[in-house]
Scaffold this active site. Structure first.
Site, PDB file in Angstrom:
ATOM      1  N   LEU A  39     114.440  31.834  69.751  1.00  0.00           N
ATOM      2  CA  LEU A  39     113.686  32.357  70.507  1.00  0.00           C
ATOM      3  C   LEU A  39     112.552  32.987  69.656  1.00  0.00           C
ATOM      4  O   LEU A  39     112.985  33.658  68.681  1.00  0.00           O
ATOM      5  CB  LEU A  39     114.230  33.644  71.517  1.00  0.00           C
ATOM      6  N   ASP A  40     111.301  33.314  70.221  1.00  0.00           N
ATOM      7  CA  ASP A  40     110.350  34.015  69.424  1.00  0.00           C
ATOM      8  C   ASP A  40     110.647  35.437  69.170  1.00  0.00           C
ATOM      9  O   ASP A  40     111.489  35.938  70.010  1.00  0.00           O
ATOM     10  CB  ASP A  40     108.842  33.864  70.021  1.00  0.00           C
ATOM     11  N   LYS A  41     110.147  36.215  67.982  1.00  0.00           N
ATOM     12  CA  LYS A  41     110.612  37.533  67.584  1.00  0.00           C
ATOM     13  C   LYS A  41     110.479  38.590  69.132  1.00  0.00           C
ATOM     14  O   LYS A  41     111.154  39.239  69.272  1.00  0.00           O
ATOM     15  CB  LYS A  41     109.661  37.958  66.761  1.00  0.00           C
TER      16      LYS A  41
END
Length: 326
Positions: free
Chosen positions: A137-139
């Site tokens: 998942l993106d930051k």
């Protein structure tokens, strides 16, 4: 104790004539390119039983074999970082990732990542490819992630992701009033000029399919339920921006906040202050790598998105008011 890796794959027609290191990266995506190149150089990754160089070309139909020792990941230390664990057994760990937490150590984020936290909780993950991480998942994307605890579980989960049998559902809030759901089938790859971004790239991008339906429709925004068929980097963000409906808070793909005409002070303040892309991984379903039974895990909508939707509803009550709240 180090684990042994034994894998076999056949070079498909579309990779005929490609370099061995490039072919290996396509055949065994669960392992990093540097690890694969190291195995090639050591003779632990061979073609038809014979050692090759990374730059050697391979032919369609050739048998690529790996027989290697999986050594401990170097440079990834354990750190006592709190984790919201939704489920845990001998084979998998399911976590609810918060916003702001980077998944892997990388340039600019050498520690304080999800991997560092996982290594403190389960030191055996140091023996696995990417410390057991099989998807990211993106930051600043929140929600549910699954991590493998054994090499067998890792191999199984990677195969499920490749076969597109893992169900991943998201909640997102985008700019604009969508009139209906749909499917976006557009290849995603590195942006040709802005290297920090991904983009819809027709000729060199990888296949990417996103399905979405309307959750709640507001005057100038829409909450959508999204299901991924593929898992490209930034896929939902890129696809919705490509459709001219970027996610609220997504500076990279949507630019500065877009304030509707005649918006209330409360809505203006909310949109300007929202700190990230409005995207949450709500549900993950897969076949348990040990039992083979289908299991699913859900993560509640985080407080910042709950507050965002409440503000949008106060400003302009959703047209489909019977939609279930989050």
């Amino acid at each position: 104790m180090n684990d042994r890796v034994e894998l076999t794959a056949i070079v498909p027609d579309e990779l005929h004539g490609a370099r061995l290191d490039q072919v290996a990266a396509q055949l065994f995506p669960q392992y990093s390119r540097s690890r694969l190149q190291s195995w090639i150089k050591k003779g632990e990754l061979s073609v038809e039983g014979a050692p090759q160089r990374p730059r050697d070309k391979v032919v369609a139909g050739a048998r690529v074999e790996v027989c290697a020792t999986l050594e401990k990941s170097v440079g990834w230390g354990a750190q006592a970082i709190a984790l919201d664990v939704l489920y845990e057994d001998a084979d998998i760990i399911v976590v609810n990732k918060p916003a702001g937490l980077v998944v892997h150590p990388a340039a600019g984020h050498s520690d304080g990542t999800l991997v560092n936290a996982l290594l403190a909780r389960a030191p055996e993950l140091a023996q696995l490819p990417r410390a057991g991480i099989v998807h990211r998942l993106d930051k600043d994307t929140t929600g549910v992630m699954v991590v493998a605890r054994t090499l067998a579980a890792h191999t199984d989960l990677v195969a499920q992701l490749s076969a597109r049998t893992v169900s991943r559902e998201y909640c997102a809030v985008c700019i604009g009033a969508l009139t209906g759901g749909g499917t976006i089938d557009a290849p995603v790859g590195r942006h040709p000029r802005q290297r920090k971004k991904q983009a819809v790239v027709e000729h060199s991008g990888k296949p990417a399919v996103t399905h979405y339906r309307i959750g709640r429709r507001f005057g100038h925004h829409t909450q959508i339920d999204v299901r991924l068929e593929t898992g490209r980097t930034h896929q939902i963000r890129v696809h919705m921006s490509h459709r001219h409906h970027p996610l609220i808070g997504d500076v990279l793909y949507g630019g500065r906040p877009r304030i509707p005409k005649n918006a209330s002070e409360a809505l203006v303040a909310c949109l300007r202050a929202f700190p990230r892309q409005a995207l949450h991984a709500r549900r993950l379903a897969l076949l348990h790598p040990q039992s083979g039974e289908e299991v699913s895990f859900e993560s509640p909508l985080p407080d910042d998105m709950v507050a965002l939707l409440a503000t949008l509803a106060q400003e302009d009550p959703p047209s489909n008011a019977d939609a279930p709240p989050y």
